[in-house]
Design a protein around this motif. Sequence first.
Motif, PDB file in Angstrom:
ATOM      1  N   LEU A 139       0.824  -1.209   0.000  1.00  0.00           N
ATOM      2  CA  LEU A 139       0.000   0.000   0.000  1.00  0.00           C
ATOM      3  C   LEU A 139       0.859   1.260   0.000  1.00  0.00           C
ATOM      4  N   MET A 140       1.922   1.251   0.780  1.00  0.00           N
ATOM      5  CA  MET A 140       2.818   2.405   0.801  1.00  0.00           C
ATOM      6  C   MET A 140       3.438   2.640  -0.571  1.00  0.00           C
ATOM      7  N   ASP A 141       3.791   1.556  -1.232  1.00  0.00           N
ATOM      8  CA  ASP A 141       4.383   1.682  -2.563  1.00  0.00           C
ATOM      9  C   ASP A 141       3.363   2.232  -3.564  1.00  0.00           C
ATOM     10  N   LEU A 142       2.114   1.810  -3.439  1.00  0.00           N
ATOM     11  CA  LEU A 142       1.070   2.270  -4.356  1.00  0.00           C
ATOM     12  C   LEU A 142       0.882   3.778  -4.294  1.00  0.00           C
ATOM     13  N   VAL A 143       1.004   4.359  -3.101  1.00  0.00           N
ATOM     14  CA  VAL A 143       0.765   5.800  -2.947  1.00  0.00           C
ATOM     15  C   VAL A 143       2.058   6.609  -2.921  1.00  0.00           C
ATOM     16  N   GLY A 144       3.181   5.961  -3.181  1.00  0.00           N
ATOM     17  CA  GLY A 144       4.443   6.690  -3.301  1.00  0.00           C
ATOM     18  C   GLY A 144       5.092   7.087  -2.001  1.00  0.00           C
ATOM     19  N   LEU A 145       4.915   6.288  -0.949  1.00  0.00           N
ATOM     20  CA  LEU A 145       5.557   6.556   0.338  1.00  0.00           C
ATOM     21  C   LEU A 145       6.464   5.384   0.707  1.00  0.00           C
ATOM     22  N   PRO A 146       7.542   5.644   1.461  1.00  0.00           N
ATOM     23  CA  PRO A 146       8.448   4.553   1.853  1.00  0.00           C
ATOM     24  C   PRO A 146       7.832   3.675   2.931  1.00  0.00           C
ATOM     25  N   GLN A 161       1.440  14.242   2.009  1.00  0.00           N
ATOM     26  CA  GLN A 161       1.753  12.883   2.441  1.00  0.00           C
ATOM     27  C   GLN A 161       0.617  12.293   3.280  1.00  0.00           C
ATOM     28  N   ARG A 162       0.006  13.123   4.130  1.00  0.00           N
ATOM     29  CA  ARG A 162      -1.134  12.633   4.910  1.00  0.00           C
ATOM     30  C   ARG A 162      -2.294  12.226   4.000  1.00  0.00           C
ATOM     31  N   GLN A 163      -2.503  13.004   2.932  1.00  0.00           N
ATOM     32  CA  GLN A 163      -3.578  12.619   2.020  1.00  0.00           C
ATOM     33  C   GLN A 163      -3.256  11.311   1.308  1.00  0.00           C
ATOM     34  N   ARG A 164      -1.990  11.076   1.024  1.00  0.00           N
ATOM     35  CA  ARG A 164      -1.596   9.789   0.438  1.00  0.00           C
ATOM     36  C   ARG A 164      -1.877   8.640   1.408  1.00  0.00           C
ATOM     37  N   ILE A 165      -1.692   8.904   2.697  1.00  0.00           N
ATOM     38  CA  ILE A 165      -2.015   7.877   3.700  1.00  0.00           C
ATOM     39  C   ILE A 165      -3.524   7.622   3.716  1.00  0.00           C
TER      40      ILE A 165
END
Length: 326
Positions: A139-146, A161-165
């Motif tokens: 899931l982290m990879d899908l939204v571009g976060l480590p 970044q919070r919106q990506r979460i």
Amino acid sequence: MTAAPLIEARALTREFVLRRSWVPGSGQTLRAVDRVDLAVHKGETLGLVGESGSGKSTLGRCLTRLIETTDGAVVFDGQDVTRLGTRGLRPFRRSVQMIFQDPSSSLNPRRRVGDILSEPLAIHSIHPAREIPGRLRELMDLVGLPAAALDRFPHEFSGGQRQRIGIARALAMEPRLIVADEPVSALDVSVQAQVVNLFADLRERLSLTYLFIAHDLGVVRQVSTRVAIMYLGSVMETGGTDTIFDAPAHPYTEALLSAIPVPVADPAARRRRIILKGEIPNAANPPKGCKFVTRCPYAQDLCRAERPALRPLADGRLVACHFPPS
């Protein structure tokens, strides 16, 4: 489109009591969503547009069953889910997820990101416990976060970044439909573009369907395949994005689109600016006929007496107007 809608509102109504009274007829009720008919088809992005207070967010919450409807029905994949109880709603909850405008208020500040994302997986038994850590990293990879972000708290991230979460939390349930309620309006312009591109990428990769609620018409045109225009709890016009933006059929749509800023270097793209006159009706006491009649420059006696129904035009769009362009 001939295929059945993925989700559909049928005469959907949501009322809020503003003032109660023991005297019949003396109370006051606000009809935030007023007999709305709206369909979202599989694989599309339907942009829902309107001024603040038009009922967009309330409609989105009714469609996801986050708030109950007063009347009408929500039909998902052919099933009326309006009256389903907690147990019957479980499959629907997995299939329909919502992304909220402000991730700062929608993410639990006392829980780490990994806990926020793993909770729905455990509740709905989507994956065996041993597979959940791998799913969280995915899931982290899908939204571009480590992956390291899983051990941090929401306040340690920027707004984008919070919106990506928040997007990752919605994706955790492997939904078929996502209702995104003003998902980029609280972000900086440069970050908005990144998140909008993320939405488009996820739609292609995961075959998602979106109801994209927004008031930024530029964003709506970029992401939507179809558009629905709301005013005072009612849908005024629906149709293909290019069709509506290039040749609006409802006077309210025409006025909205005339306010879109255009580059100075492209004077050909400018529209005639329409300044609406008249008073905005009290939402708790709307006009008897067309709700837009007090501001419409083309209003006639029929508009004041009778509410127009959504009617199809030759190009396939639906318009709630007694005198649409021929």
